[in-house]
Design a protein around this motif. Structure first.
Motif, PDB file in Angstrom:
ATOM      1  N   UNK A 167     -15.520   3.877 -17.013  1.00  0.00           N
ATOM      2  CA  UNK A 167     -15.214   4.091 -15.682  1.00  0.00           C
ATOM      3  C   UNK A 167     -14.561   5.150 -15.131  1.00  0.00           C
ATOM      4  N   UNK A 168     -13.781   6.008 -16.140  1.00  0.00           N
ATOM      5  CA  UNK A 168     -13.549   7.333 -16.224  1.00  0.00           C
ATOM      6  C   UNK A 168     -14.618   8.380 -15.695  1.00  0.00           C
ATOM      7  N   UNK A 169     -15.582   8.202 -16.467  1.00  0.00           N
ATOM      8  CA  UNK A 169     -16.894   8.823 -16.344  1.00  0.00           C
ATOM      9  C   UNK A 169     -17.473   8.546 -14.847  1.00  0.00           C
ATOM     10  N   UNK A 170     -17.311   7.350 -14.454  1.00  0.00           N
ATOM     11  CA  UNK A 170     -18.013   6.892 -13.057  1.00  0.00           C
ATOM     12  C   UNK A 170     -17.024   7.526 -12.075  1.00  0.00           C
ATOM     13  N   UNK A 171     -15.540   7.422 -12.388  1.00  0.00           N
ATOM     14  CA  UNK A 171     -14.783   7.980 -11.189  1.00  0.00           C
ATOM     15  C   UNK A 171     -15.048   9.550 -11.396  1.00  0.00           C
ATOM     16  N   UNK A 172     -15.366  10.297 -12.394  1.00  0.00           N
ATOM     17  CA  UNK A 172     -15.676  11.532 -11.992  1.00  0.00           C
ATOM     18  C   UNK A 172     -16.900  11.863 -11.267  1.00  0.00           C
ATOM     19  N   UNK A 204     -18.095  10.017  -9.026  1.00  0.00           N
ATOM     20  CA  UNK A 204     -18.083   9.712  -7.882  1.00  0.00           C
ATOM     21  C   UNK A 204     -17.054  10.731  -7.212  1.00  0.00           C
ATOM     22  N   UNK A 205     -16.428  11.386  -7.847  1.00  0.00           N
ATOM     23  CA  UNK A 205     -15.694  12.628  -7.135  1.00  0.00           C
ATOM     24  C   UNK A 205     -16.690  13.750  -6.934  1.00  0.00           C
ATOM     25  N   UNK A 206     -17.415  13.992  -7.709  1.00  0.00           N
ATOM     26  CA  UNK A 206     -18.245  14.977  -7.727  1.00  0.00           C
ATOM     27  C   UNK A 206     -19.246  14.852  -6.489  1.00  0.00           C
ATOM     28  N   UNK A 207     -19.667  13.593  -6.151  1.00  0.00           N
ATOM     29  CA  UNK A 207     -20.520  13.272  -5.175  1.00  0.00           C
ATOM     30  C   UNK A 207     -19.747  13.256  -3.918  1.00  0.00           C
ATOM     31  N   UNK A 213     -10.391   1.987  -7.933  1.00  0.00           N
ATOM     32  CA  UNK A 213     -10.494   3.340  -7.836  1.00  0.00           C
ATOM     33  C   UNK A 213     -10.092   3.465  -6.107  1.00  0.00           C
ATOM     34  N   UNK A 214      -9.357   4.818  -5.974  1.00  0.00           N
ATOM     35  CA  UNK A 214      -9.080   5.192  -4.704  1.00  0.00           C
ATOM     36  C   UNK A 214      -9.423   6.632  -4.589  1.00  0.00           C
ATOM     37  N   UNK A 215     -10.198   6.904  -3.863  1.00  0.00           N
ATOM     38  CA  UNK A 215     -10.515   8.414  -3.382  1.00  0.00           C
ATOM     39  C   UNK A 215      -9.584   8.945  -2.376  1.00  0.00           C
ATOM     40  N   UNK A 216      -9.270  10.234  -2.357  1.00  0.00           N
ATOM     41  CA  UNK A 216      -8.433  10.840  -1.473  1.00  0.00           C
ATOM     42  C   UNK A 216      -9.292  11.666  -0.343  1.00  0.00           C
ATOM     43  N   UNK A 217      -9.915  10.874   0.257  1.00  0.00           N
ATOM     44  CA  UNK A 217     -10.784  11.152   1.496  1.00  0.00           C
ATOM     45  C   UNK A 217      -9.758  11.028   2.684  1.00  0.00           C
ATOM     46  N   UNK A 250     -17.591  15.741  -3.106  1.00  0.00           N
ATOM     47  CA  UNK A 250     -17.254  16.993  -2.837  1.00  0.00           C
ATOM     48  C   UNK A 250     -15.998  17.481  -3.514  1.00  0.00           C
ATOM     49  N   UNK A 251     -15.919  16.852  -4.720  1.00  0.00           N
ATOM     50  CA  UNK A 251     -14.548  17.066  -5.591  1.00  0.00           C
ATOM     51  C   UNK A 251     -13.467  16.623  -5.180  1.00  0.00           C
ATOM     52  N   UNK A 252     -13.434  15.546  -4.271  1.00  0.00           N
ATOM     53  CA  UNK A 252     -12.139  14.836  -3.970  1.00  0.00           C
ATOM     54  C   UNK A 252     -11.607  14.001  -5.102  1.00  0.00           C
ATOM     55  N   UNK A 253     -10.244  13.946  -5.134  1.00  0.00           N
ATOM     56  CA  UNK A 253      -9.566  13.262  -6.370  1.00  0.00           C
ATOM     57  C   UNK A 253      -9.771  11.804  -6.406  1.00  0.00           C
ATOM     58  N   UNK A 254     -10.107  11.118  -7.354  1.00  0.00           N
ATOM     59  CA  UNK A 254     -10.560   9.587  -7.439  1.00  0.00           C
ATOM     60  C   UNK A 254      -9.579   9.275  -8.647  1.00  0.00           C
ATOM     61  N   UNK A 255      -8.429   8.336  -7.914  1.00  0.00           N
ATOM     62  CA  UNK A 255      -7.561   7.695  -8.839  1.00  0.00           C
ATOM     63  C   UNK A 255      -8.276   6.514  -9.489  1.00  0.00           C
TER      64      UNK A 255
END
Length: 200
Positions: A22-27, A29-32, A170-174, A34-39
């Motif tokens: 899931x950590x790799x999945x979150x990374x 998702x973050x790249x997808x 997960x929570x993305x800082x969008x 635009x680099x936003x942080x995904x906790x």
């Protein structure tokens, strides 16, 4: 009612596998995004059935989900599930603010997101186990959480009345924030094979 697994060593091993995947999945998702942080939360592991798995996501709450089957050393499914509002926010973000005119456009965005996330997760798990794990073509579903999850869990081969769910939030800082869940659903015999592979 959902039941935990019995051995602490087994729980720890499965959590670690889920955490890495899931950590790799979150990374991804973050790249997808635009680099936003995904906790990402620490995954929890439950032995459950389709109806109880659905309650993890809110029962009757409306959601959007992209799910894929798993082929290779494991048999199961991986689900990316978002509340309806968060799904719409993610779609708008990935469409660069342009509203999707057709439902097919929105579904295409969700399917591609689920595919990228699942591929990253399974690739990481494959490196950990030495198995080649490949996702199937994604399926997008919109509707009540219990229906979406029950349909996906029902596709898992084996004893569908008892599966193992590894769940992480997960929570993305969008703007607005985008949150949801990653669920890795495995048939019980696949869990036995995985635990044996991990030596626990």
């Amino acid at each position: 009612m959902s039941q935990p697994l019995h051995s602490d060593a087994q729980l720890d091993a499965l959590r670690e596998v889920a955490n890495i995947g899931c950590g790799h999945a979150a990374n991804a998702l973050s790249r997808l995004m635009g680099g936003r942080k995904v906790d990402l939360s620490i995954p929890r592991v439950l032995l459950t059935g389709p109806s109880d798995a659905a309650e993890l996501l809110g029962g009757a709450a409306p959601v959007v989900s992209g799910w894929l089957g798993i082929q290779g050393g494991l048999r199961g499914a991986l689900l990316l599930v978002l509340p309806q509002q968060d799904g719409a926010a993610l779609e708008a973000l990935l469409l660069e603010g342009q509203p999707a005119i057709h439902q097919t456009e929105r579904d295409s965005v969700m399917a591609e997101t689920a595919n990228i996330v699942a591929s990253a997760c399974l690739s990481a798990m494959g490196r950990l186990t030495g198995w080649k794990l490949v996702p199937t073509v994604p399926t997008v579903r919109r509707g009540r959480a219990r229906d979406v999850v029950s349909d996906a869990v029902g596709q898992v081969e084996g004893d569908a009345s008892s599966v193992v769910v590894l769940e992480a939030r997960f929570l993305a800082t969008a703007a607005p924030p985008v949150g949801g869940q990653l669920l890795l659903v495995l048939a019980r015999d696949s869990i036995r094979d995985l635990l044996a592979r991990l030596g626990v």
